[in-house]
Design a protein around this motif. Structure first.
Motif, short mmCIF file in Angstrom:
data_model
loop_
_atom_site.label_atom_id
_atom_site.label_comp_id
_atom_site.label_asym_id
_atom_site.label_seq_id
_atom_site.Cartn_x
_atom_site.Cartn_y
_atom_site.Cartn_z
N THR A 13 0.83 -1.20 0.00
CA THR A 13 0.00 0.00 0.00
C THR A 13 0.87 1.25 0.00
O THR A 13 1.81 1.34 0.79
CB THR A 13 -0.92 0.01 1.24
OG1 THR A 13 -1.74 -1.15 1.20
CG2 THR A 13 -1.79 1.24 1.27
N ALA A 14 0.54 2.17 -0.88
CA ALA A 14 1.20 3.48 -0.89
C ALA A 14 0.21 4.49 -0.31
O ALA A 14 -0.93 4.58 -0.77
CB ALA A 14 1.58 3.87 -2.31
N THR A 15 0.64 5.19 0.71
CA THR A 15 -0.20 6.19 1.34
C THR A 15 0.26 7.58 0.90
O THR A 15 1.45 7.89 0.96
CB THR A 15 -0.13 6.09 2.88
OG1 THR A 15 -0.53 4.78 3.26
CG2 THR A 15 -1.02 7.11 3.55
N PHE A 16 -0.68 8.38 0.47
CA PHE A 16 -0.40 9.76 0.08
C PHE A 16 -1.01 10.68 1.12
O PHE A 16 -2.15 10.50 1.54
CB PHE A 16 -1.01 10.09 -1.29
CG PHE A 16 -0.29 9.45 -2.42
CD1 PHE A 16 0.64 10.15 -3.16
CD2 PHE A 16 -0.53 8.12 -2.75
CE1 PHE A 16 1.32 9.55 -4.20
CE2 PHE A 16 0.14 7.52 -3.80
CZ PHE A 16 1.06 8.23 -4.53
N THR A 17 -0.24 11.68 1.55
CA THR A 17 -0.76 12.73 2.41
C THR A 17 -1.07 13.91 1.51
O THR A 17 -0.24 14.33 0.70
CB THR A 17 0.27 13.13 3.48
OG1 THR A 17 0.52 11.98 4.31
CG2 THR A 17 -0.25 14.27 4.35
N VAL A 18 -2.28 14.43 1.66
CA VAL A 18 -2.73 15.56 0.85
C VAL A 18 -2.84 16.76 1.78
O VAL A 18 -3.53 16.70 2.81
CB VAL A 18 -4.10 15.26 0.19
CG1 VAL A 18 -4.50 16.39 -0.75
CG2 VAL A 18 -4.06 13.92 -0.56
N THR A 19 -2.13 17.83 1.44
CA THR A 19 -2.11 19.02 2.27
C THR A 19 -2.43 20.26 1.45
O THR A 19 -2.21 20.31 0.24
CB THR A 19 -0.74 19.22 2.95
OG1 THR A 19 0.28 19.29 1.94
CG2 THR A 19 -0.41 18.07 3.89
N ALA A 20 -2.96 21.28 2.15
CA ALA A 20 -3.23 22.59 1.55
C ALA A 20 -3.20 23.61 2.68
O ALA A 20 -3.53 23.28 3.83
CB ALA A 20 -4.60 22.60 0.86
N THR A 77 -5.13 15.12 4.83
CA THR A 77 -5.91 13.90 4.69
C THR A 77 -5.03 12.86 4.03
O THR A 77 -3.99 13.20 3.46
CB THR A 77 -7.22 14.14 3.90
OG1 THR A 77 -8.08 13.01 4.05
CG2 THR A 77 -6.95 14.40 2.43
N HIS A 78 -5.42 11.59 4.12
CA HIS A 78 -4.60 10.51 3.57
C HIS A 78 -5.41 9.69 2.57
O HIS A 78 -6.61 9.44 2.79
CB HIS A 78 -4.09 9.61 4.70
CG HIS A 78 -3.30 10.36 5.71
ND1 HIS A 78 -1.98 10.70 5.51
CD2 HIS A 78 -3.63 10.87 6.92
CE1 HIS A 78 -1.55 11.39 6.55
NE2 HIS A 78 -2.53 11.51 7.42
N ILE A 79 -4.76 9.30 1.50
CA ILE A 79 -5.36 8.47 0.45
C ILE A 79 -4.42 7.31 0.18
O ILE A 79 -3.20 7.49 0.07
CB ILE A 79 -5.58 9.30 -0.84
CG1 ILE A 79 -6.60 10.44 -0.58
CG2 ILE A 79 -6.02 8.42 -1.99
CD1 ILE A 79 -6.78 11.39 -1.72
N GLU A 80 -4.98 6.10 0.07
CA GLU A 80 -4.18 4.90 -0.17
C GLU A 80 -4.49 4.29 -1.53
O GLU A 80 -5.64 4.27 -1.96
CB GLU A 80 -4.44 3.86 0.93
CG GLU A 80 -3.96 4.29 2.28
CD GLU A 80 -4.17 3.23 3.35
OE1 GLU A 80 -4.93 2.26 3.12
OE2 GLU A 80 -3.55 3.37 4.42
N ILE A 81 -3.43 3.77 -2.16
CA ILE A 81 -3.54 2.97 -3.38
C ILE A 81 -2.65 1.77 -3.20
O ILE A 81 -1.77 1.76 -2.33
CB ILE A 81 -3.16 3.79 -4.64
CG1 ILE A 81 -1.73 4.32 -4.53
CG2 ILE A 81 -4.15 4.94 -4.87
CD1 ILE A 81 -1.25 5.05 -5.77
#
Length: 118
Positions: free
Chosen positions: A97-104, A110-114
């Motif tokens: 699983t690759a977890t992406f942290t999304v920031t602004a 927030t975190h999104i996984e693929i």
């Protein structure tokens, strides 16, 4: 609505596409990761706000398709409806699983996984 520093506004990042998708080793993921930024109070979209998508993995399970530079993050501006999306993603060498942290600015991350299949 454009975001300007110093307004004291708070924003919310909502996953808006590309979550929980799978790809095989060195294969493209079917969709970019997409997020939407809205004003936390009015729920109106926030345009022209920089959104950063950064993967949290040292194993390079997913790479941005950008000429092969292997950068761990990309920053894009939201569109008039508050949406921002990554360039196409390519699965790396490592399964998992690759977890992406999304920031602004002004928003909690927030975190999104693929997932890269075996």
């Amino acid at each position: 609505m454009s975001a300007e520093a110093g307004h004291g506004r708070t924003y919310t990042i909502q996953p808006a596409g590309g979550t929980e998708q799978h790809a095989g080793h060195h294969q493209p993921f079917p969709h970019p990761i997409k997020a939407r930024v809205v004003d936390s109070q009015s729920r109106q979209p926030v345009a022209e706000l920089p959104v950063t998508f950064a993967w949290d993995s040292m194993s390079q399970q997913a790479l941005f398709e950008d000429g092969g530079s292997g950068e761990p993050s990309v920053t894009v501006l939201t569109d008039p409806e508050g949406y921002a999306e990554t360039p196409r993603l390519i699965a790396g060498d490592a399964a998992g699983t690759a977890t992406f942290t999304v920031t602004a600015p002004g928003a909690p991350p927030t975190h999104i996984e693929i997932t890269v299949n075996h």
